[in-house]
Structure formats: structure tokens, C-alpha cells
Design a protein around this motif. Sequence first.
Motif, PDB file in Angstrom:
ATOM      1  N   TYR A   1      53.963  -5.409  18.630  1.00 30.64           N
ATOM      2  CA  TYR A   1      52.766  -4.679  19.054  1.00 30.64           C
ATOM      3  C   TYR A   1      53.125  -3.260  19.472  1.00 30.64           C
ATOM      4  CZ  TYR A   1      50.645  -9.300  19.410  1.00 30.64           C
ATOM      5  OH  TYR A   1      50.181 -10.560  19.137  1.00 30.64           O
TER       6      TYR A   1
ATOM      7  N   GLU B   1      56.020  -8.387  21.647  1.00 28.63           N
ATOM      8  CA  GLU B   1      56.019  -9.159  20.408  1.00 28.63           C
ATOM      9  C   GLU B   1      55.481 -10.560  20.643  1.00 28.63           C
ATOM     10  OE1 GLU B   1      60.258  -9.004  19.621  1.00 28.63           O
ATOM     11  OE2 GLU B   1      60.467 -11.069  20.310  1.00 28.63           O
TER      12      GLU B   1
ATOM     13  N   SER C   1      50.759  -1.847  23.866  1.00 30.23           N
ATOM     14  CA  SER C   1      50.336  -3.115  24.460  1.00 30.23           C
ATOM     15  C   SER C   1      51.327  -3.503  25.547  1.00 30.23           C
ATOM     16  CB  SER C   1      50.291  -4.199  23.387  1.00 30.23           C
ATOM     17  OG  SER C   1      50.059  -5.461  23.977  1.00 30.23           O
TER      18      SER C   1
ATOM     19  N   ALA D   1      46.183  -9.617  16.165  1.00 29.56           N
ATOM     20  CA  ALA D   1      46.092  -8.291  16.766  1.00 29.56           C
ATOM     21  C   ALA D   1      44.851  -7.609  16.192  1.00 29.56           C
ATOM     22  CB  ALA D   1      47.349  -7.480  16.457  1.00 29.56           C
TER      23      ALA D   1
END
Length: 195
Positions: free
Chosen positions: A44, A51, A47, A89
Motif C-alpha cells: 500500500y 502490506e 496508508s 484496496a
Amino acid sequence: MNKNIAIAAVAWAAASSVPAQVLVKPMVGLGITAGGDTIATVYYQNSNVDESRVHAGALFALHGGIELQFTSRVSTQFLVGYHVDQVRASNATVRWSRTPVEALGHYYLTDWFRLGGGARYSANARLHASGVASNTIPNTSFKASVGGVVEGEFFPYRSVGIKVRYVNERFKVNSSFSNETLDGSHGGVYVGYYF
């Protein structure tokens, strides 16, 4: 249409041939599982999480079927389910899923606890990536797998069971050009409701 009629006729004949002393109970269950090989890692940006990983033995499992109670101590189950792990995501999704069919036998050690196990056939096993994840993770289908199940089930109530189980299964890529094997073995905790 004729195929559906034939299947319904066979199912009705099988159900009507069960002896009267056998108790037939529909059931449904939900489980959380862990284990197996890491299939994919999703990273990611922007964020709090760096991960997430998709595992071959994880994460959510649903099943339903019937239980045949032959005596106060002996029963069998025939179950069909859906087992999936997924990372999502805003711009990508990676999903690993399969459809397991199980035939299990159980023996009650007490009125509220039983041990059992049996065979598991997992079909439609596939890894699917969409969005930006499809640039690095190929969509892959796997051959059907035959594995084994060992479990114990505790009944806090007559119609509610809590299972702890272990499943041993492996998957091979559905390609003549690859011998890659994926370990989908896992442990899990399930809650089931018996009607």
C-alpha cells in the motif's frame, strides 16, 4: 431442463431411501481459517498499513449441507462450501478462492463432544487479480485437489456446534507447462447451526 429433473429425481430417491431411524438434519456453518503458502503480497501507498498478504489456507469459509445421525454416537456430514481470502484496496483486488465438497464421519465421545474427519475435494481453485494488481499478479487457475480433514466439535447447545479442524490439501497449477504446487493446508475454527 431434463438434466435438472433427473438430478431432482435422484436426490428425492436418495432422501426417501434413508431408513426411518436415521435423523436427517440440514446445517450451515461459518469459519475463520489460517495457514498455507503466501500466494500474493499487496503493498500500500499512503496508508497506515504497509502490506497485506493472501494465504492459500485463509481466511473465511462458509458451508452448508446435511448431517445423517445413525445412532446416538455415529453420524456423517456431506457439505458444500466456499473458502476465500482477499485483499482489497481502492485501486486493486486480489482474491484466492475455491469450492470444497466434504464427506465426514463423526463419533461422539460424550453427549456434547465428538471427533471426526474425512475427505475434502476442492474445485474451482483460482487466484484472481484486478486493477493495478493485475499488472504483477497473473490470474491463475488450479487443478482440483483431494485432501483430508480432522476435527473436533463441541456442542454448547444442541443445535450449535463449535469445530476446531485441520485440513491437509495441495493445489497444482492448471497448466501443462508448470509443476508448481501450492500448499493450502490450514487450521480453523467454525461455528455451525443444525436445524
